[in-house]
Design a protein around this motif. Structure first.
Motif, PDB file in Angstrom:
ATOM      1  N   TYR A   1       1.324   9.595  -2.993  1.00 56.77           N
ATOM      2  CA  TYR A   1       0.764   9.599  -4.354  1.00 56.77           C
ATOM      3  C   TYR A   1       0.651  11.068  -4.715  1.00 56.77           C
ATOM      4  O   TYR A   1       0.830  11.941  -3.849  1.00 56.77           O
ATOM      5  CB  TYR A   1      -0.628   8.903  -4.421  1.00 56.77           C
ATOM      6  CG  TYR A   1      -1.498   9.230  -3.252  1.00 56.77           C
ATOM      7  CD1 TYR A   1      -2.226  10.404  -3.214  1.00 56.77           C
ATOM      8  CD2 TYR A   1      -1.533   8.397  -2.137  1.00 56.77           C
ATOM      9  CE1 TYR A   1      -2.969  10.748  -2.112  1.00 56.77           C
ATOM     10  CE2 TYR A   1      -2.276   8.732  -1.024  1.00 56.77           C
ATOM     11  CZ  TYR A   1      -2.991   9.899  -1.021  1.00 56.77           C
ATOM     12  OH  TYR A   1      -3.709  10.242   0.089  1.00 56.77           O
ATOM     13  N   GLY A   2       0.373  11.343  -5.980  1.00 58.03           N
ATOM     14  CA  GLY A   2       0.265  12.738  -6.385  1.00 58.03           C
ATOM     15  C   GLY A   2       1.528  13.524  -6.031  1.00 58.03           C
ATOM     16  O   GLY A   2       1.459  14.723  -5.771  1.00 58.03           O
ATOM     17  N   SER A   3       2.679  12.849  -6.031  1.00 59.65           N
ATOM     18  CA  SER A   3       3.972  13.492  -5.711  1.00 59.65           C
ATOM     19  C   SER A   3       3.859  14.406  -4.502  1.00 59.65           C
ATOM     20  O   SER A   3       4.392  15.511  -4.490  1.00 59.65           O
ATOM     21  CB  SER A   3       4.505  14.290  -6.911  1.00 59.65           C
ATOM     22  OG  SER A   3       4.639  13.448  -8.029  1.00 59.65           O
TER      23      SER A   3
ATOM     24  N   GLY B   1       8.181  13.434  -8.587  1.00 57.02           N
ATOM     25  CA  GLY B   1       7.956  12.009  -8.859  1.00 57.02           C
ATOM     26  C   GLY B   1       7.138  11.690 -10.093  1.00 57.02           C
ATOM     27  O   GLY B   1       7.210  10.576 -10.613  1.00 57.02           O
ATOM     28  N   GLU B   2       6.322  12.615 -10.564  1.00 56.88           N
ATOM     29  CA  GLU B   2       5.476  12.317 -11.711  1.00 56.88           C
ATOM     30  C   GLU B   2       5.731  13.261 -12.887  1.00 56.88           C
ATOM     31  O   GLU B   2       5.117  13.102 -13.946  1.00 56.88           O
ATOM     32  CB  GLU B   2       4.005  12.389 -11.304  1.00 56.88           C
ATOM     33  CG  GLU B   2       3.654  11.394 -10.221  1.00 56.88           C
ATOM     34  CD  GLU B   2       2.321  11.693  -9.569  1.00 56.88           C
ATOM     35  OE1 GLU B   2       1.416  10.845  -9.652  1.00 56.88           O
ATOM     36  OE2 GLU B   2       2.176  12.776  -8.977  1.00 56.88           O
ATOM     37  N   SER B   3       6.617  14.230 -12.685  1.00 54.50           N
ATOM     38  CA  SER B   3       6.803  15.265 -13.706  1.00 54.50           C
ATOM     39  C   SER B   3       7.061  14.676 -15.087  1.00 54.50           C
ATOM     40  O   SER B   3       6.447  15.077 -16.079  1.00 54.50           O
ATOM     41  CB  SER B   3       7.972  16.175 -13.341  1.00 54.50           C
ATOM     42  OG  SER B   3       7.682  16.916 -12.184  1.00 54.50           O
TER      43      SER B   3
ATOM     44  N   THR C   1       0.825  -1.210   0.000  1.00 58.23           N
ATOM     45  CA  THR C   1       0.000   0.000   0.000  1.00 58.23           C
ATOM     46  C   THR C   1       0.855   1.253   0.000  1.00 58.23           C
ATOM     47  O   THR C   1       1.870   1.325   0.698  1.00 58.23           O
ATOM     48  CB  THR C   1      -0.977   0.040   1.186  1.00 58.23           C
ATOM     49  OG1 THR C   1      -1.567   1.350   1.245  1.00 58.23           O
ATOM     50  CG2 THR C   1      -0.294  -0.238   2.518  1.00 58.23           C
ATOM     51  N   GLN C   2       0.413   2.223  -0.765  1.00 59.10           N
ATOM     52  CA  GLN C   2       1.072   3.525  -0.799  1.00 59.10           C
ATOM     53  C   GLN C   2       0.559   4.422   0.326  1.00 59.10           C
ATOM     54  O   GLN C   2       1.044   5.530   0.504  1.00 59.10           O
ATOM     55  CB  GLN C   2       0.820   4.210  -2.154  1.00 59.10           C
ATOM     56  CG  GLN C   2       1.381   3.424  -3.322  1.00 59.10           C
ATOM     57  CD  GLN C   2       1.150   4.070  -4.681  1.00 59.10           C
ATOM     58  OE1 GLN C   2       0.959   3.352  -5.652  1.00 59.10           O
ATOM     59  NE2 GLN C   2       1.156   5.396  -4.777  1.00 59.10           N
ATOM     60  N   ALA C   3      -0.462   3.938   1.049  1.00 52.09           N
ATOM     61  CA  ALA C   3      -1.090   4.796   2.054  1.00 52.09           C
ATOM     62  C   ALA C   3      -1.519   3.957   3.262  1.00 52.09           C
ATOM     63  O   ALA C   3      -2.700   3.736   3.494  1.00 52.09           O
ATOM     64  CB  ALA C   3      -2.303   5.497   1.440  1.00 52.09           C
TER      65      ALA C   3
ATOM     66  N   GLY D   1      -8.530   3.941 -11.929  1.00 47.30           N
ATOM     67  CA  GLY D   1      -8.362   5.253 -12.529  1.00 47.30           C
ATOM     68  C   GLY D   1      -7.442   6.137 -11.736  1.00 47.30           C
ATOM     69  O   GLY D   1      -7.157   5.912 -10.578  1.00 47.30           O
ATOM     70  N   VAL D   2      -6.973   7.163 -12.399  1.00 44.84           N
ATOM     71  CA  VAL D   2      -6.078   8.140 -11.819  1.00 44.84           C
ATOM     72  C   VAL D   2      -4.850   7.489 -11.208  1.00 44.84           C
ATOM     73  O   VAL D   2      -4.309   7.966 -10.236  1.00 44.84           O
ATOM     74  CB  VAL D   2      -6.781   9.016 -10.773  1.00 44.84           C
ATOM     75  CG1 VAL D   2      -6.029  10.323 -10.590  1.00 44.84           C
ATOM     76  CG2 VAL D   2      -8.180   9.346 -11.209  1.00 44.84           C
ATOM     77  N   ALA D   3      -4.441   6.385 -11.778  1.00 39.03           N
ATOM     78  CA  ALA D   3      -3.182   5.830 -11.314  1.00 39.03           C
ATOM     79  C   ALA D   3      -2.184   5.935 -12.450  1.00 39.03           C
ATOM     80  O   ALA D   3      -2.573   6.147 -13.581  1.00 39.03           O
ATOM     81  CB  ALA D   3      -3.369   4.381 -10.925  1.00 39.03           C
TER      82      ALA D   3
ATOM     83  N   ALA E   1       1.409   7.512 -12.164  1.00 41.10           N
ATOM     84  CA  ALA E   1       2.148   8.759 -12.174  1.00 41.10           C
ATOM     85  C   ALA E   1       1.354   9.869 -12.843  1.00 41.10           C
ATOM     86  O   ALA E   1       1.779  10.474 -13.816  1.00 41.10           O
ATOM     87  CB  ALA E   1       3.494   8.549 -12.862  1.00 41.10           C
ATOM     88  N   CYS E   2       0.186  10.099 -12.299  1.00 39.88           N
ATOM     89  CA  CYS E   2      -0.790  10.938 -12.983  1.00 39.88           C
ATOM     90  C   CYS E   2      -0.922  12.316 -12.369  1.00 39.88           C
ATOM     91  O   CYS E   2      -1.498  13.203 -12.979  1.00 39.88           O
ATOM     92  CB  CYS E   2      -2.138  10.258 -12.900  1.00 39.88           C
ATOM     93  SG  CYS E   2      -2.639  10.032 -11.183  1.00 39.88           S
ATOM     94  N   SER E   3      -0.434  12.489 -11.123  1.00 40.28           N
ATOM     95  CA  SER E   3      -0.683  13.733 -10.391  1.00 40.28           C
ATOM     96  C   SER E   3      -2.170  14.084 -10.402  1.00 40.28           C
ATOM     97  O   SER E   3      -2.536  15.254 -10.508  1.00 40.28           O
ATOM     98  CB  SER E   3       0.127  14.895 -10.969  1.00 40.28           C
ATOM     99  OG  SER E   3       1.502  14.619 -10.926  1.00 40.28           O
TER     100      SER E   3
HETATM  101 CU1  CUM Z   1      -1.566   9.083  -9.760  1.00 39.29          CU
HETATM  102  S1  CUM Z   1      -0.199   7.731  -9.596  1.00 39.29           S
HETATM  103 MO1  CUM Z   1       0.950   8.392  -8.087  1.00 39.29          MO
HETATM  104  O1  CUM Z   1      -0.144   9.594  -7.631  1.00 39.29           O
HETATM  105  O2  CUM Z   1       0.747   7.300  -6.901  1.00 39.29           O
END
Ligand code: CUM
Ligand code: MCN
Length: 793
Positions: free
Chosen positions: A553-555, A749-751, A230-232, A374-376, A378-380
């Motif tokens: 997430y979302g840098s 991270g997502e740039s 998990t990222q969170a 969705g919104v996954a 590296a999408c910011s």
């Molecule tokens: Cu939208 S992918 Mo990064 O925010 O975990």
């Protein structure tokens, strides 16, 4: 790789020159990874542990007539078979999604996408569990699926979510931002209006480690321990507590080493919940780890935005306004991750980096018979789609005006004196010098020379293309008053403790998946306290060991938790000052800080290092009235604004006129993420993101046939770029610190994932002289575009 103005190579300086603070430093986590000593979820092995497997739907849309589990239950190694009915008995057949929808944990009434979870088998070993799911007999009655989002709102389309009360269509939400009337007004007086429809296709984060969990419910003390990808971790724990009704203090979520997340590991998947239920019903730990196909077919996808953009300009190339209509395909359950207020994430940053007069967007979300998420990737939070839209539109406008795409961008970029800049859809861009960044990229590329080379090649019938993109991101959610996920405010806690010997431990709520937090967060504390980063242990990914916060997430880690780490270190420094004053028998006001020590102003010999102060703080020293012993602090950081990293990218491609194959010859990326904590890690983030971008632009695509069968369920079909498809990246940077962030850092991270796809697509289209073709620009599509003009998916 080429870099400019970086003192040392990628290996970083020798140990004796290592920075006490910001600078190039090898990652502290890497010694264990390169020795194969990382500990991932699948490495967790507990005594008596059982193994779970998920039975998935072969249909995209079908009614479940019956499920017969008797043969599976009779398998000698099977310990439990769980169906939606079992879960319904526990009130767990449905779970809330991150977007306040509900999602079936195991289907009871219907299956709504191919790969949906239908049953869960717990067995003595992984093979027996996989064998036994084959023994479950499900009788399906196939239904007409909705595969194309453009058909979802057709009155004749079948209703996918008939589980939701009173639902008669597949509509999820309508959302808008900007000023419609003002936008109409600027369009009405524009000399030129260009319109283009484009699809940002469905892609997948595809982390090398798939998702999984080991759940262990201790039947004696009633404590659930969940090792999970998990990222969170904290947000997950709170959600398990709320949904399952388990006491939160009796749940411990541990996110061990993670083999890539890219957004794929933000949400809670049915497999995790099934592992928990499996452990509760068997009284044994249960491991569930999905395979590659399960990951690609059923977990959070990204994008799937059908966009129609219009851009208005004067004849001499001043951009006046932009308007966009989006049809957002959210799959069968609306489980996209984004702050509650923003159903289309941060898409409304589509005004990009330009000084325009008005903008408006409308986004409509629909259900389809495809995997949710969705919104996954590296999408910011949909900034990816926004940047693609505006950067393609600017190129379409350049083509219409016969202008050079670099000139057109330069002419319309925001100027440094306009910051802080309030854009036309409500964002406040914190800082930037855009023209300097674009100029730098053009100089690194030798832009003018490239255009000359291109012209010569054209004469010989060779197809060379040069593509630009200039992006602005908004990353680092909160502030909490505007941003929450399921009611949990987006602010992050941080705790710092300096031990008596001057070594320290910093505890974070964010969780690394490869971004190097164990290194960079130690560097942040080192910069503030002067304790070497080697002496600072970074603890994260364990809810029993770390303060609450919303995760990575979302840098947002550097913008939010990075700020928290700097501020908590400053609190410790302030306390150290008082203690140093007591040690030196002077007023704290008479002390001044130089990295690592407090000294008497004007008398540098009267000094105490942070290590000496730490020992005294735990010792017999008499402290001033009201000052507690020890050297530690906690904080919660609620960001006042997001940060706005930006960059200028230039891609050079050669296209084979006979096959349509694209070779990315060069890629120049100039990024600005404000203050740079560890340039080596930043470069790694940018390299990875650029590879992502080339992949999406040219190869990656989650496709479906008309029955809703997923055509991209393996890495044979879902193509990821390798070293063969990408060039040696040429990086540069500028530094415009964020004025509101304690150390001036913005996310990175997502740039590159956000910024690079339009540069690649613009380059390919520039090479073949076609206005638009949808990604991925596979040889087949490029070939078709060369012959027939535009290609839309
Ligand atoms: Cu939208 S992918 Mo990064 O925010 O975990
Ligand atoms: N950094 C820095 N200086 C800055 C900004 C960042 O040195 N000015 C460092 C940070 O301290 C951190 C790294 O760069 O070590 C990335 O920081 P940040 O931009 O804050 O992003 P996050 O740490 O929040 O990471 C999330 C981001 C997202 S959302 C996706 S998706 C993605 C990405 O990171 N997933 C990744 N990069 C990834 N990289 C790897 N290896 N694996 C993933 O799953």
């Amino acid at each position: 790789m080429t870099t400019v103005e970086e003192p040392a190579g990628p290996a970083g300086p020798a140990a004796e020159e290592r920075p006490i603070g910001f600078g190039r430093m090898k990652r502290k986590e890497d010694p264990r990874f390169v020795r194969g000593k990382g500990r991932y979820v699948d490495d967790v092995k507990l005594p008596g542990m059982l193994h779970g497997a998920v039975l998935r739907s072969p249909f995209a849309h079908a009614r479940i007539v019956s499920i017969d589990t008797s043969a599976a239950e009779a398998h000698p190694k099977v310990k439990a078979v769980i169906t939606g009915e079992t879960l319904a008995g526990l009130g767990l057949a449905w779970m809330p999604t991150l977007s306040m929808d509900t999602q079936a944990v195991l289907a009871t009434d219907k299956v709504r996408f191919q790969g949906q979870e239908v049953a869960f088998v717990v067995a003595e070993d992984h093979y027996a569990a996989r064998d036994a799911i084959e023994l479950i007999d499900v009788d399906y009655e196939p239904l007409d699926p909705v595969v194309d989002a453009r058909r979802a709102l057709d009155p004749a389309a079948p209703v996918i979510r008939d589980d939701l009360e009173g639902r008669t269509d597949n509509h999820i939400f309508d959302w808008e931002a900007g000023d419609r009337a003002a936008t109409e007004e600027v369009f009405s007086r524009a000399d030129v209006v260009v319109e283009q429809t484009m699809l940002y296709p469905r892609v997948h984060p595809a982390p090398l480690e798939t998702c999984g969990a080991v759940a262990s419910m201790d039947p004696v003390d009633g404590k659930l321990t969940l090792w999970t990808t998990t990222q969170a971790p904290h947000a997950h724990r709170t959600l398990y507590a709320m949904v399952a009704g388990l006491p939160e203090h009796k749940i411990r979520v541990i996110s061990p080493d993670i083999g890539g997340g890219f957004g794929n590991k933000v949400g809670i998947y049915p497999g995790y919940v099934c592992a928990v239920v499996g452990s509760i019903v068997t009284g044994k730990p249960v491991k569930w780890v999905e395979d590659r196909s399960e990951n690609l077919m059923s977990t959070s996808f990204a994008r799937d935005y059908h966009m129609n953009g219009q851009i208005a300009a004067t004849r001499d190339g001043r951009i006046l306004g932009v308007r966009v209509k989006v049809l957002a395909d959210h799959g069968a359950f609306n489980s996209t991750a984004q702050p509650t207020k923003y159903p289309a994430g941060f898409f409304h940053i589509f005004t990009g980096s330009y000084d325009i007069e008005a903008a408006h967007c409308e986004v409509t979300g629909v259900y389809t018979n495809k995997a949710p998420g969705g919104v996954a990737y590296a999408c910011s939070f949909r900034v990816t789609e926004a940047v693609y839209l505006i950067e393609r539109m600017v190129d379409c406008l350049a083509a219409e005006l016969g202008a050079d795409p670099a000139d057109l961008r330069m002419r319309n970029l925001l100027q440094p004196e306009q910051f802080p800049y309030q854009n036309k859809t409500g964002w406040e861009y914190d800082s930037g010098d855009y023209p300097a960044c674009l100029r730098k990229a053009m100089d690194l590329a030798g832009y003018e020379e490239l255009r000359r080379e291109q012209a010569e090649k054209r004469e010989r019938g060779e197809l060379m293309g040069i593509g630009l993109s200039f992006f602005t991101e908004t990353v680092g959610a909160g502030p909490r008053k505007h941003m929450d996920i399921l009611g949990l405010g987006m602010a992050d806690g941080c705790e710092l403790r300096v031990h008596p010997t001057g070594k320290a431990v910093v505890r974070l709520s964010v969780q690394t998946q490869g971004q190097g937090h164990e290194t960079t967060f130690a560097q942040i504390v080192a910069e503030e306290l002067g304790i070497p980063p080697e002496d600072i242990d970074v603890v994260h990914g364990d809810t029993d060991q770390t303060p609450f916060g919303l995760g990575t997430y979302g840098s947002r880690s550097t913008p939010v938790s990075g700020a928290a780490a700097a501020l908590v270190a400053r609190k410790v420094r302030d306390k150290a000052r008082i203690i140093a004053g007591a040690m030196l028998e002077v007023s704290p006001d008479d002390l001044e800080w130089t990295k690592g020590r407090w000294s008497v102003k004007g008398d540098p010999a009267m000094t105490r290092t942070i290590q000496e102060i730490a020992l005294a703080a735990h010792g017999a020293l008499e402290l001033p009235e009201g000052v507690e012993g020890h050297l530690e602090a906690t904080t919660v950081y609620n960001p006042p604004n997001l940060t706005y990293p930006f960059g200028a990218y230039i891609c050079v491609v050669d296209v084979d006129p006979g096959t349509g194959a694209v070779k990315v010859r060069r890629f120049i990326a100039v990024d600005d993420c404000g203050t740079r904590i560890n340039p080596m890690i930043i470069e790694g983030q940018v390299h990875g993101g650029l590879a992502d971008g080339v992949g999406m632009a040219l190869m990656e695509f989650i496709g479906f046939d008309e029955d809703g069968n997923c055509l991209s369920g393996s890495f044979m079909d879902y193509l990821l770029p390798t070293a063969l498809e990408v060039p040696a990246w040429e990086l540069g940077h500028t530094v415009t610190p964020s004025p509101h962030h304690p150390i001036g850092a913005k996310g990175i991270g997502e740039s590159a994932t956000v910024g690079s796809p339009p540069a690649v697509v613009n380059a390919v289209l520039d090479a073949i002289g076609v206005r638009h073709a949808d990604m991925p620009l596979t040889p087949g599509r490029v070939w078709q575009a060369m012959r027939h003009g535009q290609v839309e998916a």
